[in-house]
Design an enzyme around this catalytic site. Structure first.
Site, PDB file in Angstrom:
ATOM      1  NE  ARG A  27      37.453  50.014  46.849  1.00 33.59           N
ATOM      2  CZ  ARG A  27      38.431  48.866  46.742  1.00 33.59           C
ATOM      3  NH1 ARG A  27      37.075  48.651  45.442  1.00 33.59           N
ATOM      4  NH2 ARG A  27      38.816  47.806  47.043  1.00 33.59           N
TER       5      ARG A  27
ATOM      6  CB  SER B   9      41.180  47.924  43.844  1.00 37.22           C
ATOM      7  OG  SER B   9      41.502  46.527  43.273  1.00 37.22           O
ATOM      8  CG  HIS B  10      39.112  46.965  39.978  1.00 32.81           C
ATOM      9  ND1 HIS B  10      38.563  46.203  41.273  1.00 32.81           N
ATOM     10  CD2 HIS B  10      37.991  47.143  39.678  1.00 32.81           C
ATOM     11  CE1 HIS B  10      37.574  45.951  41.390  1.00 32.81           C
ATOM     12  NE2 HIS B  10      36.965  46.998  40.034  1.00 32.81           N
TER      13      HIS B  10
ATOM     14  CG  ASP C 119      44.202  44.461  41.983  1.00 35.83           C
ATOM     15  OD1 ASP C 119      45.016  44.215  41.650  1.00 35.83           O
ATOM     16  OD2 ASP C 119      42.775  44.320  42.080  1.00 35.83           O
TER      17      ASP C 119
ATOM     18  CG  ASP D 215      45.247  46.828  45.495  1.00 36.60           C
ATOM     19  OD1 ASP D 215      44.283  46.477  44.126  1.00 36.60           O
ATOM     20  OD2 ASP D 215      44.149  46.608  46.342  1.00 36.60           O
TER      21      ASP D 215
ATOM     22  CG  ASP E  43      43.828  43.368  46.075  1.00 33.67           C
ATOM     23  OD1 ASP E  43      43.791  43.102  44.692  1.00 33.67           O
ATOM     24  OD2 ASP E  43      43.776  43.418  46.669  1.00 33.67           O
ATOM     25  NE  ARG E  44      39.449  42.924  42.064  1.00 33.28           N
ATOM     26  CZ  ARG E  44      38.402  43.560  41.749  1.00 33.28           C
ATOM     27  NH1 ARG E  44      38.195  42.496  40.859  1.00 33.28           N
ATOM     28  NH2 ARG E  44      36.631  43.376  42.562  1.00 33.28           N
TER      29      ARG E  44
ATOM     30  CE  LYS F 218      41.389  40.545  45.564  1.00 33.26           C
ATOM     31  NZ  LYS F 218      39.762  41.223  47.274  1.00 33.26           N
TER      32      LYS F 218
END
Ligand code: VG1
Ligand code: CO
Length: 543
Positions: free
Chosen positions: A22, A113-114, A277, A279, A281-282, A376
């Site tokens: 990232r 992600s987030h 989130d 992507d 997964d959360r 997740k």
């Protein structure tokens, strides 16, 4: 069409962190930067000639450009086929689902992600193996090694693929199939949950809101919650994925998902609220004026799993990341199944799931999932909760109160100090390490310290060892204070302090977590000199 070998030079710092590489978009936009990492990946994963690669991302800024580069490199490197989500979209769990379903060799997932998105924000890439899970450390380390001596990469010289049109296309002798990003995932969800029961729940007085936070779960939520499950239109809010996530920070917690929190804590609040989130997964789960901590969510799911069709025969075991509270351990003990404690990051759950040792996994960072995929899975967790609610016909609060009554309550909180000077952050952890020998046997926050250590993990399946996964102060009564540095940030260091205290007495289960943990919070600071060294008088984010 021709295949080109492009000369390049290594870039420093292409080591994948907790979940892939990232960096700022501007870093990824440097000529050859992304291509170097992709070639290093292809050079490190074995013989994939004639095989399929899955490619997709969370739709953030630079997603489409990155996908075009990856597809052309996949062709030049010998993949037979690329499966890519329409518009370049695949949520992280959907990518895992597609890799598994079509027996792909692996996949490249584009996401940070987030983390905020846009030209001045973050981008990310990670490689997932054929099981559908994040590459294990041995692979990510091999990729990193390769990035440090790379001298060329292979890329087909040809026009871009039209990512917006579903169907099968040819690119430089390779097949590219543009697939609907939702269908395979929605089919999998229908095989796990009692959609009839959830539909009935949603048709009654029960009401809910799902906040997609202008990120990738918008289309998934629309299709599954409003489409297949027939929830009223408008149940999914912020459903349109945007390249900059609408300028927001799609991290489903009490700080960043404030729009949803305001609804669930407002007048006439719905019975259930959830968010995912960037992507997908959360997840965050809320009831009417009620917040479910991710650690408790995992424990409740484990305790109620047999109410859900996909898990009706029981779960083989549970796993949680080390900083996640021990609430799930208590459920596992009651069920007579194993509970594993792994380092932070989903890649550590893969071996346990592949070996059939665990069914459910979770992290305190709003991540829960099961062996249906190897990531997740935010929407899966929401559907799991809806299935439990449909069967138990109780409120979220009553389910939690009942759970604490049975198992006791693990008061839990995480305090993040973001953007701290890296050397100061290291010193905070070192201050604690320096007291490893003197602390045990002494009292802190009214509790006796049992041991202190740097968490290390030996994978029970392949024997691999991961060291330095968090500095821990463990108390006799099961309470814990843990310090860790984030492995997903892109600027400065983020110190995470994890605080946990167990309360068996149900008369004391009604406290606010910050109040219940107040003496632990003070003690954590006193021992580490965190506030003094970071120059902060309070955390950036409390979850
Ligand atoms: C964070 C979380 C970790 C999670 C990781 C990736 O890592 O703490 O539990 O697995 O993000 O999640 P770190 O190293 O910053 O603490 V995600 O949804 O950002 O892909
Ligand atoms: Co995520």
């Amino acid at each position: 069409m021709s295949l080109n070998t492009i000369s390049t030079q290594p870039f420093d710092g292409q080591r994948p962190g907790t979940s892939g590489l990232r960096k700022k978009v501007k870093v990824f936009q440097q000529p050859h930067y992304l291509a170097n990492f992709v070639q290093a990946t292809f050079d490190s994963i074995g013989d994939f000639s004639g095989q399929t690669l899955v490619v997709g991302g969370d739709g953030r800024y630079f997603n489409r450009e990155a996908i075009q580069i990856i597809i052309k490199m996949a062709a030049a490197n010998g993949f037979a086929k690329v499966l890519v989500g329409q518009g370049g979209i695949l949520s992280t769990p959907a990518a895992s689902c597609v890799i598994r379903k079509y027996k792909a060799f692996g996949g490249l997932i584009l996401s940070a992600s987030h983390n905020p998105a846009g030209p001045d924000e973050d981008f990310g890439i990670k490689y997932n193996i054929g099981s559908g899970g994040p590459a294990p450390e041995a692979v990510t380390e091999a990729i990193f090694e390769r990035t440090s001596d790379i001298s060329h990469y292979l890329i087909a010289q040809c026009p871009d693929i039209d990512l917006d049109k579903q169907g099968s296309f040819e690119l430089a002798g390779m097949q590219v199939e543009v697939i609907d990003p939702v269908t395979d995932y929605a089919d999998l969800m229908q095989s796990l949950f009692d959609f009839d029961a959830i539909r009935e729940l949603l048709a009654g007085e029960f009401s809910m809101v799902f906040d997609a936070m202008h990120a990738v779960t918008g289309p998934y939520g629309k299709t599954i919650i409003e489409g297949i499950l027939q929830a009223p239109v408008g149940t999914v809010i912020n459903a349109e994925p945007k390249e900059d996530f609408g300028g927001g920070h799609p991290d489903p917690n009490l700080t960043y998902a404030h729009e949803l929190v305001d609804i669930l804590y407002g007048d006439n609040a719905p019975a259930f609220g959830a968010a995912s989130d960037g992507d997908g997964d959360r997840n965050m789960v809320l009831g009417d004026h009620f917040f479910v901590t991710p650690s408790d969510s995992l424990a409740v799911m484990a305790a109620n799993a047999t109410l859900v069709p996909g898990y009706k025969d029981g779960i083989s075991g549970v796993a949680r990341s080390m900083p996640t509270s021990a609430a799930a351990d208590r459920v596992a003990a009651a069920l007579g199944i194993d509970c594993f404690e792994t380092p932070t990051g989903w890649k550590f759950f893969g071996n346990l799931m592949d070996a059939g040792r665990v069914t459910l996994c979770g992290e305190e960072s709003f991540g829960t999932g099961s062996d249906h995929v190897r990531e997740k899975d935010g929407l899966w967790a929401v559907l799991f909760w809806l299935n439990i609610l449909a069967v138990r016909k109780e409120s979220v609060a009553s389910i939690l109160n009942d759970h604490w009554q049975r198992f006791g309550r693990n008061y839990y909180s995480r305090h993040d100090y973001e953007g701290v000077d890296s050397a100061a952050a290291e010193q905070v952890l070192q201050n604690v390490r320096d007291q490893f020998t003197t602390l045990p046997g002494t009292e802190l926050a009214g509790r006796l310290i049992k041991t202190c250590d740097d968490f290390a993990y030996t994978d029970p399946v392949d024997g691999s060892i991961s060291k330095n996964q968090g500095v821990r102060i463990l108390f006799e009564d099961g309470s814990r204070i843990i310090f860790r540095l984030s492995g997903t940030g892109t600027s400065g260091a983020t110190i995470r302090v994890y605080l946990e205290s167990y309360e068996a007495d149900s008369d004391k289960h009604g406290l606010d977590a910050q109040d219940a943990l107040a003496d632990m919070i003070t003690a954590a600071d006193a021992i580490s000199k965190l506030r003094q060294l970071s120059g902060r008088d309070k955390p950036t984010v409390i979850t």
